[in-house]
Design an enzyme around this catalytic site. Sequence first.
Site, short mmCIF file in Angstrom:
data_model
loop_
_atom_site.label_atom_id
_atom_site.label_comp_id
_atom_site.label_asym_id
_atom_site.label_seq_id
_atom_site.Cartn_x
_atom_site.Cartn_y
_atom_site.Cartn_z
N HIS A 19 -2.31 7.15 7.32
CA HIS A 19 -1.34 8.08 6.71
C HIS A 19 -2.01 9.40 6.33
O HIS A 19 -1.39 10.46 6.38
CB HIS A 19 -0.71 7.48 5.45
N GLY A 41 0.84 -1.19 0.00
CA GLY A 41 0.00 0.00 0.00
C GLY A 41 0.88 1.24 0.00
O GLY A 41 2.06 1.18 0.36
N HIS A 66 -4.00 1.06 7.71
CA HIS A 66 -2.66 1.67 7.74
C HIS A 66 -2.59 2.86 6.78
O HIS A 66 -2.06 3.92 7.14
CB HIS A 66 -1.64 0.58 7.37
N GLU A 67 -3.13 2.67 5.56
CA GLU A 67 -3.04 3.75 4.56
C GLU A 67 -3.93 4.93 4.93
O GLU A 67 -3.54 6.09 4.76
CB GLU A 67 -3.39 3.23 3.17
N CYS A 103 6.36 -0.23 6.90
CA CYS A 103 5.94 0.98 6.19
C CYS A 103 7.11 1.45 5.34
O CYS A 103 8.24 1.50 5.84
CB CYS A 103 5.54 2.05 7.20
N LEU A 104 6.83 1.80 4.09
CA LEU A 104 7.92 2.27 3.22
C LEU A 104 8.55 3.55 3.75
O LEU A 104 9.68 3.87 3.39
CB LEU A 104 7.40 2.49 1.79
N GLN A 137 3.01 9.97 1.43
CA GLN A 137 4.32 9.31 1.39
C GLN A 137 5.12 9.70 0.15
O GLN A 137 6.33 9.47 0.10
CB GLN A 137 4.16 7.79 1.41
#
Length: 175
Positions: free
Chosen positions: A144, A49, A140-141, A98-99, A54
């Site tokens: 963000h 995701g 999670h997304e 997480c990226l 991000q």
Amino acid sequence: MAILKVCRMGHPVLRQAAEQVAPEMIDMPEIQSLIDNMIETMDEYDGVGLAAPQVHVALRMAVVRVDREDETPPEALVLINPELQPVGQARETDWEGCLSIPDIRGRVPRWHRISVRALSPEGEPLAFEAEGFVARVIQHEVDHLDGILFLDRMEDLSSLSFKEEYFRFREDGES
Ligand code: NI
């Protein structure tokens, strides 16, 4: 298409609430190419995701693609202005990464089942329910988009691991 630079924890854009996308803007080339580039960036970095903040864009947009093992991966799920509600009270704790927090893993509690409302890349309303891992990734997304990172959701920091140690010592055998 282009691979975008992913910002890391500490960049202020990850801590601000992103803005709603005006529905009449969705078909603009800037938004459409952002969607394509977010999908390409997520795939390039083996993410499941990616949220627009991000990639330094403070808009309420996210892309999700799970089931990467599949020979013909399903189309990426694109969520514009997503909102979610838990369905039932069940929660599950499982590993996340997480990226924007590279090479770190931790166990995070999430709702098991959620209902999601959003707009599609065509500007059409979407409404669906998700559970398990997909529901986890969506939560999670969406976090963000509100400036929340998975570390903020951890109730017990003792599981926090570097990726190498996670693969070495994890006990549940799941990745
Ligand atoms: Ni993330």
